[in-house]
Design an enzyme around this catalytic site. Structure first.
Site, PDB file in Angstrom:
ATOM      1  N   ASP A 192     -11.450   2.801   3.959  1.00  0.00           N
ATOM      2  CA  ASP A 192     -11.838   1.392   3.974  1.00  0.00           C
ATOM      3  C   ASP A 192     -13.356   1.237   3.840  1.00  0.00           C
ATOM      4  O   ASP A 192     -13.850   0.137   3.566  1.00  0.00           O
ATOM      5  CB  ASP A 192     -11.415   0.739   5.304  1.00  0.00           C
ATOM      6  CG  ASP A 192     -10.165  -0.111   5.183  1.00  0.00           C
ATOM      7  OD1 ASP A 192      -9.909  -0.638   4.090  1.00  0.00           O
ATOM      8  OD2 ASP A 192      -9.457  -0.240   6.205  1.00  0.00           O
ATOM      9  N   LYS A 202       0.846  -1.202   0.000  1.00  0.00           N
ATOM     10  CA  LYS A 202       0.000   0.000   0.000  1.00  0.00           C
ATOM     11  C   LYS A 202       0.876   1.244   0.000  1.00  0.00           C
ATOM     12  O   LYS A 202       0.629   2.203  -0.734  1.00  0.00           O
ATOM     13  CB  LYS A 202      -0.919   0.007   1.240  1.00  0.00           C
ATOM     14  CG  LYS A 202      -2.065  -0.984   1.135  1.00  0.00           C
ATOM     15  CD  LYS A 202      -2.816  -1.168   2.459  1.00  0.00           C
ATOM     16  CE  LYS A 202      -3.887  -2.238   2.290  1.00  0.00           C
ATOM     17  NZ  LYS A 202      -4.595  -2.581   3.530  1.00  0.00           N
ATOM     18  N   GLN A 242      -4.908  -1.306   9.576  1.00  0.00           N
ATOM     19  CA  GLN A 242      -4.846  -2.662   9.024  1.00  0.00           C
ATOM     20  C   GLN A 242      -5.474  -3.648  10.016  1.00  0.00           C
ATOM     21  O   GLN A 242      -5.134  -3.650  11.195  1.00  0.00           O
ATOM     22  CB  GLN A 242      -3.387  -3.026   8.718  1.00  0.00           C
ATOM     23  CG  GLN A 242      -3.215  -4.338   7.980  1.00  0.00           C
ATOM     24  CD  GLN A 242      -3.782  -4.348   6.572  1.00  0.00           C
ATOM     25  OE1 GLN A 242      -3.830  -3.330   5.905  1.00  0.00           O
ATOM     26  NE2 GLN A 242      -4.236  -5.497   6.124  1.00  0.00           N
TER      27      GLN A 242
END
Ligand code: GUN
Length: 299
Positions: free
Chosen positions: A124, A57, A101
């Site tokens: 997200d 990422k 995460q």
């Protein structure tokens, strides 16, 4: 007679194309702005798979012209410290996307962390505000993996309306948002899960089949409707069968049997996986455009 084989969807190539497009949009935006889109990723602990994802990422965000910051914290980080970090990032004008995460260690309440992220920076799409907006058909930041699946489906099939779609799995990260997205495209959607009765028969009625359960090669070729689109979300590490302890990645679909029946199918690796980060960058650019009140060029 040669056997029919499905067309393979090259998610790796599509994702690279989308990242290049994002890079061009960022370059164009930076002609009259000083602050680039900024993505902050928080990684708690040392989970090896998470470390690989986060590095990827970080690298790809940088390549697209974003500011990219990773906050690595030890596994015993108290929840309060994480909340303080998120509050700071919510207020930081150089950060437009915040991602923690998952999974997080046991002492940290995942739901509380997700709710602490400002919904406008929730790239997200896990915050209840964005979940609610998606379900209500309002504009929302949408979870990256299902958005990647939908992007592949629309590129392959065009209009999805009226299709019978079966999603296998009901997670908050993939199954539930995938079902919402397909409903928004006017599919007839069924969400199957571990308690579903006669799953093979249900799958055989699916024009679009999206397994997301984390069970290696679970969906067999004779569960697939001839000509169906099969989007395999599974990423499972299994023994490579070489007798030397080496491993390889397989999906939730038994690819070798399904490829003979499906119309189009995603391979693992190289299908859905690479799309997730491309959609994360897309969402970060979308958040940036909203925060700066400029048109989002990929709407
Ligand atoms: N862990 C596995 N998938 C995801 C994802 O899409 N987002 C985050 N934040 N963590 C994950």
């Amino acid at each position: 007679m040669t056997e029919a084989t499905a067309r393979l969807i090259d998610g790796k190539a599509v994702a690279a194309e989308i990242r290049a497009e994002i890079g061009r949009h960022v370059a164009a935006i930076m002609r009259d702005r000083a602050v680039p889109p900024g993505l902050a990723v928080i990684l708690i602990g040392e989970d090896p798979a998470s470390q690989v994802y986060v590095r990827s990422k970080e690298k790809l965000a940088g390549e697209a012209g974003f500011k990219s910051v990773v906050y690595r914290r030890p596994a015993d980080t108290p929840e309060e410290a994480l909340l303080t970090l998120i509050e700071g990032l919510n207020e930081d004008p150089t950060i437009h996307g915040i991602l923690v995460q998952l999974p997080v260690p046991a002492q940290i309440d995942e739901a509380k962390i997700i709710e602490a992220i400002s919904p406008e920076k929730d790239v997200d799409g896990f915050h209840p505000t964005n979940v609610g907006r998606l379900v209500a058909g309002q504009s929302a930041l949408v979870p990256c993996t299902p958005l990647g699946c939908l992007t592949l489906l629309k590129r392959e099939l065009g209009d999805l309306s009226g299709a019978n779609a079966v999603v296998i799995g009901r997670s908050n990260i993939v199954g539930k948002p995938m079902a919402s997205l397909l409903l928004r495209e006017s599919c007839t959607v069924t969400t199957a899960h571990s308690r579903t009765r006669d799953l093979p028969d249900l799958c055989r009625r699916a024009d679009i089949l999206v397994p997301a359960i984390g069970k290696p090669r679970f969906v067999k070729g004779d569960w697939v409707k001839p000509g169906a689109a099969v989007i395999d979300v599974g990423i499972n590490r299994v023994d490579a069968g070489r007798g030397d302890g080496s491993t390889r990645l397989v999906g939730d679909v038994d690819f070798d049997s399904a490829v003979k029946v499906a119309g189009v199918i995603t391979p693992v690796p190289g299908g859905v996986g690479p799309m997730t980060i491309a959609m994360l960058l897309r969402n970060t650019l979308e958040a940036y455009c909203r925060i700066n009140r400029i048109p989002f060029p990929m709407a």
